[in-house]
Design an enzyme around this catalytic site. Sequence first.
Site, PDB file in Angstrom:
ATOM      1  N   LYS A  18     -10.181 -12.187   7.884  1.00 27.56           N
ATOM      2  CA  LYS A  18      -9.046 -11.386   8.350  1.00 27.56           C
ATOM      3  C   LYS A  18      -9.481 -10.632   9.601  1.00 27.56           C
ATOM      4  O   LYS A  18     -10.444  -9.864   9.557  1.00 27.56           O
ATOM      5  CB  LYS A  18      -8.614 -10.395   7.259  1.00 27.56           C
ATOM      6  CG  LYS A  18      -7.466  -9.476   7.694  1.00 27.56           C
ATOM      7  CD  LYS A  18      -6.977  -8.607   6.547  1.00 27.56           C
ATOM      8  CE  LYS A  18      -7.887  -7.440   6.266  1.00 27.56           C
ATOM      9  NZ  LYS A  18      -7.277  -6.471   5.318  1.00 27.56           N
ATOM     10  N   ARG A  67       0.872  -1.175   0.000  1.00 24.36           N
ATOM     11  CA  ARG A  67       0.000   0.000   0.000  1.00 24.36           C
ATOM     12  C   ARG A  67       0.909   1.226   0.000  1.00 24.36           C
ATOM     13  O   ARG A  67       1.487   1.580   1.009  1.00 24.36           O
ATOM     14  CB  ARG A  67      -0.910   0.012   1.232  1.00 24.36           C
ATOM     15  CG  ARG A  67      -1.811   1.241   1.332  1.00 24.36           C
ATOM     16  CD  ARG A  67      -2.640   1.251   2.592  1.00 24.36           C
ATOM     17  NE  ARG A  67      -3.681   0.230   2.582  1.00 24.36           N
ATOM     18  CZ  ARG A  67      -3.644  -0.890   3.280  1.00 24.36           C
ATOM     19  NH1 ARG A  67      -2.597  -1.151   4.059  1.00 24.36           N
ATOM     20  NH2 ARG A  67      -4.628  -1.766   3.205  1.00 24.36           N
ATOM     21  N   GLU A  79      -0.059  -8.927  -1.903  1.00 22.64           N
ATOM     22  CA  GLU A  79      -1.354  -8.260  -2.076  1.00 22.64           C
ATOM     23  C   GLU A  79      -1.110  -6.805  -2.478  1.00 22.64           C
ATOM     24  O   GLU A  79      -0.406  -6.078  -1.783  1.00 22.64           O
ATOM     25  CB  GLU A  79      -2.124  -8.319  -0.756  1.00 22.64           C
ATOM     26  CG  GLU A  79      -3.264  -7.335  -0.626  1.00 22.64           C
ATOM     27  CD  GLU A  79      -3.665  -7.098   0.822  1.00 22.64           C
ATOM     28  OE1 GLU A  79      -4.475  -6.176   1.053  1.00 22.64           O
ATOM     29  OE2 GLU A  79      -3.168  -7.801   1.720  1.00 22.64           O
ATOM     30  N   GLY A 125       1.833  -5.538   6.783  1.00 22.69           N
ATOM     31  CA  GLY A 125       1.718  -4.246   6.120  1.00 22.69           C
ATOM     32  C   GLY A 125       3.010  -3.463   6.189  1.00 22.69           C
ATOM     33  O   GLY A 125       4.030  -3.843   5.602  1.00 22.69           O
ATOM     34  N   SER A 126       2.998  -2.372   6.965  1.00 22.89           N
ATOM     35  CA  SER A 126       4.149  -1.461   7.010  1.00 22.89           C
ATOM     36  C   SER A 126       5.378  -2.084   7.653  1.00 22.89           C
ATOM     37  O   SER A 126       6.480  -1.567   7.508  1.00 22.89           O
ATOM     38  CB  SER A 126       3.772  -0.180   7.748  1.00 22.89           C
ATOM     39  OG  SER A 126       3.322  -0.467   9.063  1.00 22.89           O
ATOM     40  N   THR A 170      -8.013  -4.311   0.057  1.00 21.32           N
ATOM     41  CA  THR A 170      -8.889  -3.149   0.230  1.00 21.32           C
ATOM     42  C   THR A 170     -10.019  -3.176  -0.807  1.00 21.32           C
ATOM     43  O   THR A 170     -10.354  -2.174  -1.437  1.00 21.32           O
ATOM     44  CB  THR A 170      -8.101  -1.822   0.156  1.00 21.32           C
ATOM     45  OG1 THR A 170      -6.856  -1.949   0.855  1.00 21.32           O
ATOM     46  CG2 THR A 170      -8.880  -0.685   0.819  1.00 21.32           C
ATOM     47  N   GLY A 206      -0.033  -4.524  12.969  1.00 26.03           N
ATOM     48  CA  GLY A 206       0.906  -4.531  14.090  1.00 26.03           C
ATOM     49  C   GLY A 206       1.686  -5.816  14.273  1.00 26.03           C
ATOM     50  O   GLY A 206       2.314  -6.016  15.317  1.00 26.03           O
TER      51      GLY A 206
END
Length: 217
Positions: free
Chosen positions: A129, A18, A41, A178-179, A69, A158
Amino acid sequence: MTTVLDIIRQHKIISAIRVQSEEHIAEVVASLYSGGVKVIEITMNTPNALKHMETIKQNYPDALIGVGTVLDAETTRSAIMAGASFLLSPVLNKEAIGMANRYNIPFIPGVLTPTEIITAYEYGAKAVKIFPISSLGPKYLKDILAPLPHVEIVPMGGITADNAKQYLEAGSLALGMGSTLVNDQLIKEGNFVEIESRARQLVGIVDQFNRETSDTL
């Protein structure tokens, strides 16, 4: 016959891309792939997400590429027509799940409570999820699976190298990353080596978990 969920279950890491700019997506994917991450993804709020998803599928035919998303049935169909192997969402949408099932493409909706989980399964989801998981932790996942052991869960939000093993031990189908793996700061710095390093570390955690689990069988 090996299914998409079987592949996700085997690799146990779904890396979500993302990003605000599409400029370095190719380098990001190459770094993840070199680090051993083979389930990726592309989120719909990434610029030209579907175009990049198609390109990645062509360049990495042995990888599993999906779209995230995904909020509604229309986007679901567009992603499937573009070649998405799986779909994820932060929310629960009955029509989106139904559309994906029409094409036999796994749709993993976002849920939080036991009621939402069962509702998702009643809508036809094969996995869910739990998002965001960060404030709940791996114990929440374990507590959910105690009365609902048949549920396949991908926690996201997280998860890091420090707690990944705890989430795996709690019973995760896979970990949504994610990040922790890909973020705009690393991309801005051009630090693709760090992305590869983080990917390799997480893959190592999964490999160790798989070895330990197989040893106890």
